[in-house]
Scaffold this active site. Structure first.
Site, PDB file in Angstrom:
ATOM      1  N   HIS A  37      15.247  -5.728   0.373  1.00 42.26           N
ATOM      2  CA  HIS A  37      14.675  -7.202   0.879  1.00 42.26           C
ATOM      3  C   HIS A  37      16.131  -7.824   1.398  1.00 42.26           C
ATOM      4  O   HIS A  37      16.405  -9.259   0.638  1.00 42.26           O
ATOM      5  CB  HIS A  37      13.921  -7.946   0.253  1.00 42.26           C
ATOM      6  CG  HIS A  37      12.454  -7.642   0.116  1.00 42.26           C
ATOM      7  ND1 HIS A  37      11.388  -8.283   1.068  1.00 42.26           N
ATOM      8  CD2 HIS A  37      11.751  -6.253  -0.043  1.00 42.26           C
ATOM      9  CE1 HIS A  37      10.126  -7.399   1.104  1.00 42.26           C
ATOM     10  NE2 HIS A  37      10.594  -6.348   0.390  1.00 42.26           N
ATOM     11  N   CYS A  51      11.830  -2.091   3.526  1.00 42.45           N
ATOM     12  CA  CYS A  51      10.483  -1.502   2.379  1.00 42.45           C
ATOM     13  C   CYS A  51       9.760  -0.838   2.937  1.00 42.45           C
ATOM     14  O   CYS A  51       9.845   0.573   3.365  1.00 42.45           O
ATOM     15  CB  CYS A  51       9.937  -3.441   1.851  1.00 42.45           C
ATOM     16  SG  CYS A  51       9.081  -2.912   0.894  1.00 42.45           S
ATOM     17  N   GLY A  84       0.725  -1.447  -0.216  1.00 42.83           N
ATOM     18  CA  GLY A  84       0.117  -0.034   0.094  1.00 42.83           C
ATOM     19  C   GLY A  84       1.214   1.150  -0.047  1.00 42.83           C
ATOM     20  O   GLY A  84       1.551   1.466  -0.038  1.00 42.83           O
ATOM     21  N   GLU A 142      16.668 -10.133   3.695  1.00 40.23           N
ATOM     22  CA  GLU A 142      16.332 -11.552   3.458  1.00 40.23           C
ATOM     23  C   GLU A 142      16.287 -12.238   2.617  1.00 40.23           C
ATOM     24  O   GLU A 142      16.283 -14.376   2.461  1.00 40.23           O
ATOM     25  CB  GLU A 142      14.679 -12.710   4.122  1.00 40.23           C
ATOM     26  CG  GLU A 142      13.792 -11.912   3.182  1.00 40.23           C
ATOM     27  CD  GLU A 142      12.953 -10.496   2.690  1.00 40.23           C
ATOM     28  OE1 GLU A 142      12.417 -10.776   1.712  1.00 40.23           O
ATOM     29  OE2 GLU A 142      13.650  -9.637   3.181  1.00 40.23           O
TER      30      GLU A 142
END
Length: 384
Positions: free
Chosen positions: A360, A276, A248, A362
């Site tokens: 990101h 993020c 969003g 991860e």
């Protein structure tokens, strides 16, 4: 329209400008509307479809071989697919992988997600890049009956992601503890039993592998809802606070998230780390602004430069909004930039252990170049 010898289309993708793509449907049947983006990753379609950051979006995969390794529960980033639908070049073939427990089409159907194959994804991707992420309607009807005018109207009626707070729809309902660490051969997922740092993770749509990376870095993780207050966070007596990824418009989520982060910054000197949407929330709390990107960054091959060292990392990205680096206030430094377009990919406070990145680290899916950021967060807590 398909040629005379082509199979009858069973799925249809209608863009708001009236462009129509016909193909073969799989997964669930029915209609859905969303923003359309594209992802260039060559692997990890299951992780992408279950990434909460994709709420409100249909994903076009530029890599043609989607579905060939099937799906399995270990690779879900959250309980069910969050992306609204899937667009692929070739229809999925029978899976061939020792970890597969289900076919992609069956998995999508059981979870109410529509997919379309047989699409010219190169043409579609060019359109997205040139015109921006379009609003679309995706329909799957095994009988091939489509009301094109109605689908185009649905696409045009979609409000878009600007101004939408989608984090509330994907956050956890209540707090919970997390101790599962990253997958490793041959044990698979193991538990953190010797944690050194207590971390509160604010869940704006957190991916499981981010939580696993925190646990692997020695953190005892408590996950809290996106609407948690500073008082509720501090009641856990954390050594650090993590701000997760999510979907969003950051400005919309910031209506309640930014005051909480500012409260933490004013009342404590705790280390804070964001990824993020969490990165965008931190930037807004520090006084910067965010902007909607033309088509966003979605893929696992994005080069990012760490400004202070000159080191280039290949990263995984998924975002349609970005921090406007021109609005960073005094005392907030830009730490990472995209080598694709120069957009901001990281910030830190000059005098406090508070930092965040847009990409990101991860790596789920993606390269592991940025794992060090979790260790950096752990080190700030060890020395705070």
């Amino acid at each position: 329209m398909p040629g005379q010898d082509s199979p009858k289309p069973t799925a249809c993708l209608a863009l708001a400008d009236g462009t129509i793509f016909y193909g073969q449907g799989f997964g669930a049947t029915g209609d859905t509307v969303a923003e359309l983006c594209f992802n260039t990753a060559m692997s990890g379609y299951q992780e992408i479809m279950t990434d909460p950051s994709y709420a409100g979006q249909i994903v076009t995969f530029t890599f043609p071989h989607i579905g060939n390794v099937g799906v399995n529960p270990d690779d879900d980033e959250t309980g069910d697919p969050v992306a609204e639908g899937m667009v692929v070049k070739w229809m999925p073939t029978q899976s061939s992988n020792w970890r597969a427990v289900q076919e992609l089409g069956d998995w999508l159907a059981a979870r109410g997600r529509i997919a379309i194959g047989g699409i010219d994804t190169r043409r579609l991707t060019r359109a997205i890049r040139q015109q921006g992420a379009p609003h679309v309607a995706l329909s799957h009807d095994p009988d091939g009956n489509f009301d094109i005018d109605a689908l185009v109207k649905k696409a045009r009626a979609f409000p878009g992601l600007t101004g939408l707070d989608l984090a509330r729809g994907v956050t956890c309902a209540q707090s919970y503890s997390w101790d599962e660490m990253r997958w490793a051969w041959p044990e698979g997922y193991t538990r953190q039993t010797a944690a050194k740092h207590k971390v509160v993770a604010i869940d704006y749509g957190a991916k499981r592998n981010i939580l696993r990376c925190l646990a692997s870095a020695g953190c005892d993780v408590t996950v809290m809802p996106a609407t948690a207050t500073a008082e509720e966070v501090l009641a856990r007596n954390p050594d650090g606070v993590f701000l997760s990824n999510g979907p969003g418009d950051p400005a919309a989520t910031g209506a309640y998230a930014v005051p909480m982060i500012r409260d933490l910054l004013d009342r404590t000197s705790l280390p804070i780390f964001g990824i993020c949407l969490g990165h965008q929330m931190l930037a807004l709390a520090l006084g910067a602004r965010t902007i909607k990107m033309n088509h966003g960054h979605h893929g696992a091959n994005h080069p990012v430069k760490e400004v202070e060292t000159g080191k280039v990392e290949i990263t995984s990205m998924n975002h349609g909004f970005a921090v406007d680096s021109q609005t960073l206030p005094t005392g907030v430094l830009e730490t990472h930039v995209s080598l694709f377009d120069g957009s901001n990919c990281g910030i830190r406070m000059a005098d406090r252990p508070v930092f965040s990145v847009q990409h990101h680290p991860e790596a789920s899916p993606g390269p592991q170049d940025s794992f060090y950021l979790f260790e950096r967060f752990a080190n700030t807590m060890a020395t705070a």
